[in-house]
Write a protein that holds these residues in place. Sequence first.
Motif, PDB file in Angstrom:
ATOM      1  N   SER A   1       0.815  -1.222   0.000  1.00 53.66           N
ATOM      2  CA  SER A   1       0.000   0.000   0.000  1.00 53.66           C
ATOM      3  C   SER A   1       0.845   1.267   0.000  1.00 53.66           C
ATOM      4  O   SER A   1       0.422   2.312   0.502  1.00 53.66           O
ATOM      5  CB  SER A   1      -0.967   0.006   1.198  1.00 53.66           C
ATOM      6  N   ARG A   2       2.023   1.191  -0.618  1.00 51.60           N
ATOM      7  CA  ARG A   2       2.930   2.338  -0.675  1.00 51.60           C
ATOM      8  C   ARG A   2       3.211   2.695  -2.131  1.00 51.60           C
ATOM      9  O   ARG A   2       4.087   2.105  -2.768  1.00 51.60           O
ATOM     10  CB  ARG A   2       4.227   2.027   0.063  1.00 51.60           C
ATOM     11  N   PRO A   3       2.484   3.661  -2.692  1.00 52.61           N
ATOM     12  CA  PRO A   3       2.657   3.979  -4.115  1.00 52.61           C
ATOM     13  C   PRO A   3       3.949   4.713  -4.437  1.00 52.61           C
ATOM     14  O   PRO A   3       4.362   4.760  -5.590  1.00 52.61           O
ATOM     15  CB  PRO A   3       1.439   4.857  -4.433  1.00 52.61           C
ATOM     16  N   TYR A   4       4.585   5.269  -3.418  1.00 48.82           N
ATOM     17  CA  TYR A   4       5.847   5.980  -3.649  1.00 48.82           C
ATOM     18  C   TYR A   4       6.620   6.054  -2.342  1.00 48.82           C
ATOM     19  O   TYR A   4       6.101   5.770  -1.258  1.00 48.82           O
ATOM     20  CB  TYR A   4       5.605   7.382  -4.208  1.00 48.82           C
ATOM     21  N   GLU A   5       7.896   6.438  -2.460  1.00 48.34           N
ATOM     22  CA  GLU A   5       8.750   6.693  -1.310  1.00 48.34           C
ATOM     23  C   GLU A   5       9.193   8.145  -1.341  1.00 48.34           C
ATOM     24  O   GLU A   5       8.982   8.855  -2.324  1.00 48.34           O
ATOM     25  CB  GLU A   5       9.989   5.785  -1.337  1.00 48.34           C
ATOM     26  N   SER A   6       9.823   8.565  -0.276  1.00 44.80           N
ATOM     27  CA  SER A   6      10.422   9.897  -0.236  1.00 44.80           C
ATOM     28  C   SER A   6      11.539   9.877   0.800  1.00 44.80           C
ATOM     29  O   SER A   6      11.957   8.807   1.259  1.00 44.80           O
ATOM     30  CB  SER A   6       9.368  10.962   0.104  1.00 44.80           C
ATOM     31  N   THR A   7      12.032  11.033   1.155  1.00 48.20           N
ATOM     32  CA  THR A   7      13.082  11.121   2.170  1.00 48.20           C
ATOM     33  C   THR A   7      13.129  12.550   2.687  1.00 48.20           C
ATOM     34  O   THR A   7      12.363  13.423   2.250  1.00 48.20           O
ATOM     35  CB  THR A   7      14.441  10.683   1.611  1.00 48.20           C
ATOM     36  N   ILE A   8      14.025  12.790   3.630  1.00 49.60           N
ATOM     37  CA  ILE A   8      14.232  14.123   4.199  1.00 49.60           C
ATOM     38  C   ILE A   8      15.593  14.644   3.747  1.00 49.60           C
ATOM     39  O   ILE A   8      16.614  13.954   3.873  1.00 49.60           O
ATOM     40  CB  ILE A   8      14.175  14.090   5.735  1.00 49.60           C
ATOM     41  N   VAL A   9      15.590  15.858   3.194  1.00 53.73           N
ATOM     42  CA  VAL A   9      16.817  16.493   2.722  1.00 53.73           C
ATOM     43  C   VAL A   9      16.890  17.907   3.304  1.00 53.73           C
ATOM     44  O   VAL A   9      16.020  18.317   4.077  1.00 53.73           O
ATOM     45  CB  VAL A   9      16.876  16.519   1.185  1.00 53.73           C
ATOM     46  N   PHE A  10      17.915  18.642   2.944  1.00 48.00           N
ATOM     47  CA  PHE A  10      18.122  19.986   3.477  1.00 48.00           C
ATOM     48  C   PHE A  10      17.854  21.030   2.383  1.00 48.00           C
ATOM     49  O   PHE A  10      18.218  20.829   1.226  1.00 48.00           O
ATOM     50  CB  PHE A  10      19.560  20.182   3.951  1.00 48.00           C
ATOM     51  N   VAL A  11      17.278  22.139   2.778  1.00 50.56           N
ATOM     52  CA  VAL A  11      17.203  23.323   1.910  1.00 50.56           C
ATOM     53  C   VAL A  11      17.992  24.427   2.597  1.00 50.56           C
ATOM     54  O   VAL A  11      17.815  24.685   3.795  1.00 50.56           O
ATOM     55  CB  VAL A  11      15.754  23.786   1.683  1.00 50.56           C
ATOM     56  N   VAL A  12      18.898  25.064   1.849  1.00 50.71           N
ATOM     57  CA  VAL A  12      19.767  26.101   2.413  1.00 50.71           C
ATOM     58  C   VAL A  12      19.682  27.362   1.551  1.00 50.71           C
ATOM     59  O   VAL A  12      19.163  27.342   0.435  1.00 50.71           O
ATOM     60  CB  VAL A  12      21.232  25.617   2.498  1.00 50.71           C
ATOM     61  N   ARG A  13      20.217  28.449   2.079  1.00 53.38           N
ATOM     62  CA  ARG A  13      20.280  29.702   1.323  1.00 53.38           C
ATOM     63  C   ARG A  13      21.332  29.604   0.208  1.00 53.38           C
ATOM     64  O   ARG A  13      22.221  28.752   0.255  1.00 53.38           O
ATOM     65  CB  ARG A  13      20.632  30.865   2.251  1.00 53.38           C
ATOM     66  N   LYS A  14      21.226  30.473  -0.767  1.00 54.94           N
ATOM     67  CA  LYS A  14      22.126  30.487  -1.908  1.00 54.94           C
ATOM     68  C   LYS A  14      23.589  30.491  -1.455  1.00 54.94           C
ATOM     69  O   LYS A  14      23.980  31.273  -0.582  1.00 54.94           O
ATOM     70  CB  LYS A  14      21.851  31.716  -2.767  1.00 54.94           C
TER      71      LYS A  14
ATOM     72  N   ALA B   1      13.343  19.116   5.143  1.00 52.89           N
ATOM     73  CA  ALA B   1      12.110  19.047   4.367  1.00 52.89           C
ATOM     74  C   ALA B   1      11.961  17.722   3.641  1.00 52.89           C
ATOM     75  O   ALA B   1      12.941  17.058   3.305  1.00 52.89           O
ATOM     76  CB  ALA B   1      12.093  20.180   3.333  1.00 52.89           C
ATOM     77  N   TRP B   2      10.691  17.361   3.392  1.00 56.13           N
ATOM     78  CA  TRP B   2      10.424  16.303   2.427  1.00 56.13           C
ATOM     79  C   TRP B   2      11.150  16.639   1.121  1.00 56.13           C
ATOM     80  O   TRP B   2      11.246  17.811   0.736  1.00 56.13           O
ATOM     81  CB  TRP B   2       8.930  16.240   2.114  1.00 56.13           C
TER      82      TRP B   2
ATOM     83  N   LYS C   1      13.803  30.718  -7.435  1.00 58.17           N
ATOM     84  CA  LYS C   1      14.538  31.264  -8.582  1.00 58.17           C
ATOM     85  C   LYS C   1      16.002  31.548  -8.242  1.00 58.17           C
ATOM     86  O   LYS C   1      16.544  32.606  -8.551  1.00 58.17           O
ATOM     87  CB  LYS C   1      13.836  32.522  -9.101  1.00 58.17           C
ATOM     88  N   GLY C   2      16.616  30.580  -7.588  1.00 54.64           N
ATOM     89  CA  GLY C   2      18.040  30.674  -7.305  1.00 54.64           C
ATOM     90  C   GLY C   2      18.397  31.102  -5.900  1.00 54.64           C
ATOM     91  O   GLY C   2      19.573  31.031  -5.515  1.00 54.64           O
ATOM     92  N   ALA C   3      17.418  31.521  -5.108  1.00 57.23           N
ATOM     93  CA  ALA C   3      17.717  31.984  -3.753  1.00 57.23           C
ATOM     94  C   ALA C   3      17.926  30.837  -2.769  1.00 57.23           C
ATOM     95  O   ALA C   3      18.530  31.031  -1.713  1.00 57.23           O
ATOM     96  CB  ALA C   3      16.593  32.887  -3.249  1.00 57.23           C
ATOM     97  N   LEU C   4      17.436  29.646  -3.117  1.00 60.19           N
ATOM     98  CA  LEU C   4      17.553  28.481  -2.242  1.00 60.19           C
ATOM     99  C   LEU C   4      18.173  27.324  -3.012  1.00 60.19           C
ATOM    100  O   LEU C   4      18.045  27.234  -4.237  1.00 60.19           O
ATOM    101  CB  LEU C   4      16.188  28.053  -1.704  1.00 60.19           C
ATOM    102  N   GLU C   5      18.832  26.419  -2.287  1.00 64.05           N
ATOM    103  CA  GLU C   5      19.463  25.243  -2.881  1.00 64.05           C
ATOM    104  C   GLU C   5      19.104  24.007  -2.079  1.00 64.05           C
ATOM    105  O   GLU C   5      18.937  24.072  -0.851  1.00 64.05           O
ATOM    106  CB  GLU C   5      20.993  25.407  -2.879  1.00 64.05           C
ATOM    107  N   VAL C   6      18.993  22.875  -2.761  1.00 59.60           N
ATOM    108  CA  VAL C   6      18.750  21.583  -2.106  1.00 59.60           C
ATOM    109  C   VAL C   6      20.095  20.910  -1.849  1.00 59.60           C
ATOM    110  O   VAL C   6      20.941  20.833  -2.744  1.00 59.60           O
ATOM    111  CB  VAL C   6      17.862  20.673  -2.970  1.00 59.60           C
ATOM    112  N   VAL C   7      20.287  20.441  -0.629  1.00 60.41           N
ATOM    113  CA  VAL C   7      21.481  19.689  -0.259  1.00 60.41           C
ATOM    114  C   VAL C   7      21.045  18.279   0.127  1.00 60.41           C
ATOM    115  O   VAL C   7      20.195  18.105   1.004  1.00 60.41           O
ATOM    116  CB  VAL C   7      22.230  20.341   0.916  1.00 60.41           C
ATOM    117  N   TYR C   8      21.639  17.279  -0.534  1.00 65.46           N
ATOM    118  CA  TYR C   8      21.384  15.886  -0.184  1.00 65.46           C
ATOM    119  C   TYR C   8      22.457  15.418   0.796  1.00 65.46           C
ATOM    120  O   TYR C   8      23.633  15.363   0.444  1.00 65.46           O
ATOM    121  CB  TYR C   8      21.398  14.998  -1.432  1.00 65.46           C
ATOM    122  N   PRO C   9      22.062  15.080   2.034  1.00 60.54           N
ATOM    123  CA  PRO C   9      23.067  14.531   2.956  1.00 60.54           C
ATOM    124  C   PRO C   9      23.514  13.161   2.471  1.00 60.54           C
ATOM    125  O   PRO C   9      22.825  12.529   1.656  1.00 60.54           O
ATOM    126  CB  PRO C   9      22.299  14.437   4.277  1.00 60.54           C
ATOM    127  N   PRO C  10      24.651  12.654   2.952  1.00 60.20           N
ATOM    128  CA  PRO C  10      25.122  11.343   2.499  1.00 60.20           C
ATOM    129  C   PRO C  10      24.168  10.200   2.840  1.00 60.20           C
ATOM    130  O   PRO C  10      24.186   9.167   2.178  1.00 60.20           O
ATOM    131  CB  PRO C  10      26.457  11.170   3.238  1.00 60.20           C
TER     132      PRO C  10
END
Length: 353
Positions: free
Chosen positions: A130-143, A230-231, A243-252
């Motif tokens: 009953s799990r149609p998808y997965e996700s995870t928690i990552v980081f959002v940081v300033r530019k 964040a999700w 529009k470039g002010a934020l970046e996604v960081v994937y932890p190891p």
Amino acid sequence: MAEGSKRLGFRRIPWLNIGAVVAIAVAGLVLVTKNSQGFVAHYILNVSYDPTRELYQALNPQFIKQYEVQSGSSVAVRQSHAGSSYQARLVAKGELKADVVTLGLPSDVDGLRNKGLIPDGWEKRLPNNSRPYESTIVFVVRKGNPHAIHDWPDLAKGDVEVIVPDPKTSGNGKLAALAAWGSVVVRGGDEREARALLKAIYDRAPFLDPAARSAGVAFAVEKKGDVHLAWENEALREAKESKGALEVVYPPISIRAEPTVAWVDANVVKHGSEVQAKAYLNFLFTDEAQEIIAREGYRPFNAQILARHADRLPDIRLFPITAIARDWVDAQNRFFAENGIIDAVYSPKPRID
């Protein structure tokens, strides 16, 4: 938290208003999709967790088209969104008359079984448990990532201010806590170190919003904090809209989140909506829906479709819940129940504007 109600269609549906959650109040917690003629033979209510508004706004019209072609009848889908655990409690208490739940944690859905609303073995009724998808928690940081945040220990350095939802009400909040804990113990650390990291994260949180979307608004729109836990889909959306002010960081390393769905047997019998509810959830596992799921920033269970979206959904190390608990229910009891691990390191921090 204020509550009221509003007459919609044939049944009375609670209308939620979560205090300071401005974005939720503006967007509305119940959205209705109808066929073009305005007449609808059947309604179903999808009670979901906070960030999935856009996902189901994209999925629902496609389901409606398919259902009407296959059945010759019309259907509309109402949506309700708030923190996953909060939503589960409202359904369990009968305050939200869900036909289907699409929640952030398997334990949130299983709580309905404890109330007799769904049967034992409910997770086996649909593909992939009953799990149609997965996700995870990552980081959002300033530019430019000025605080050089790349891994979980970086959250406990210096004066970094962390925006994270409340683990008592939000699936995002729970998963962020479990991900931080697992980032220590899965890599060989002990529980003392894991507790210290969790405490440091909560110490650096200026407030704990009740749900994922409101936490995202605080970070991305109101520019509060230095990093948002964040999700993945929310992180991608925030970065795109900035529009470039934020970046996604994937932890190891992070947790494998497993949002889970079910029809609510007790309610669909009362509503006469069992056929529509089952058709709706089965649709989520079709190739058409899986493509939409991937496009919206979620990791579809269909491996071939996931691979086609690897540029946006990169392969990273995701540990399962069994790396830190027996299962999701055990994790709920061990970490989030009264006097659990979280209570030892966390104190409520309501937002004060």
